[in-house]
Design a protein around this motif. Structure first.
Motif, PDB file in Angstrom:
ATOM      1  N   ASP A  15     -27.317  51.548   1.461  1.00 40.64           N
ATOM      2  CA  ASP A  15     -27.839  52.907   1.811  1.00 40.64           C
ATOM      3  C   ASP A  15     -26.873  53.886   1.915  1.00 40.64           C
ATOM      4  OD1 ASP A  15     -30.550  51.749   2.651  1.00 40.64           O
ATOM      5  OD2 ASP A  15     -29.483  50.792   4.234  1.00 40.64           O
TER       6      ASP A  15
ATOM      7  N   LYS B 107     -28.622  45.301   0.176  1.00 37.60           N
ATOM      8  CA  LYS B 107     -29.351  46.557   0.307  1.00 37.60           C
ATOM      9  C   LYS B 107     -28.256  47.562   0.508  1.00 37.60           C
ATOM     10  CE  LYS B 107     -32.962  49.601   2.075  1.00 37.60           C
ATOM     11  NZ  LYS B 107     -33.384  50.273   3.476  1.00 37.60           N
TER      12      LYS B 107
ATOM     13  N   TRP C  60     -21.608  54.577   0.714  1.00 40.30           N
ATOM     14  CA  TRP C  60     -22.807  53.509   0.904  1.00 40.30           C
ATOM     15  C   TRP C  60     -22.473  52.563   1.973  1.00 40.30           C
ATOM     16  CZ3 TRP C  60     -21.347  54.527  -4.285  1.00 40.30           C
ATOM     17  CH2 TRP C  60     -22.279  55.411  -5.113  1.00 40.30           C
TER      18      TRP C  60
END
Length: 166
Positions: free
Chosen positions: A7, A5, A57
């Motif tokens: 973020d 993932k 990120w």
């Protein structure tokens, strides 16, 4: 199968970002920093990265932070706004899992929405893993600055690789 993932980085992620960055300094192959940086030193850098133009990120693997990727302004003059410099750093315990490829691809996918048409990376000539990664992903050598840095007593070339993003 691992869950990966991305973020957007926040100030709470900065200690992790700094720790991973500092892991690379002793190799004298990845960064031009010669001594560890601190969270307070890197705070202005973090705040200068805006999610709608030049994001950072944090990549998480199964919920654990594993690395970070940033798109930074290549040059402050306005005409260069279409070009960004990519940086990727992977925590040593998460290397060799294919994260580098996923991180570069994530940044490339986001680039058009950010108004970025070119991505460049600055890689020391001795950093064969990074040169291999970016070459594999279609980046070409756009220039070489010979012997512009001294790291660990060695003069290092700096390779400038680039790719047009469409």
């Amino acid at each position: 199968m691992r869950e990966i993932k991305f973020d957007l980085a926040t100030e709470a992620d900065l200690p992790f970002i700094v720790a991973v960055y500092n892991q690379t300094i002793p190799s004298h192959m990845v960064t031009a920093s010669l001594t560890p940086v601190t969270v307070s030193q890197r705070l202005p850098w973090l705040k200068a990265h805006k999610p709608d133009s030049h994001p950072i990120w944090v990549v998480r693997v199964d919920g654990k932070p594993a690395g970070w990727v940033s798109l930074s302004p290549y040059h402050p003059r306005a005409a260069y706004r279409i070009t960004a410099e990519i940086s990727i750093y992977i925590d040593q315990q998460f290397r060799h899992l294919g994260l580098g490829t996923k991180m570069v691809q994530h940044a490339e996918k986001a680039a058009p929405q950010l108004g970025i048409k070119n991505i460049v990376c600055l890689i020391f000539g001795a950093n064969l893993p990074s040169l291999g990664l970016f070459t594999k992903l279609g980046y070409q050598t756009w220039g070489t600055l010979p012997k512009v840095a001294e790291l660990g007593g060695r003069l290092m070339d700096l390779k400038i690789l680039g790719k047009g993003i469409h």
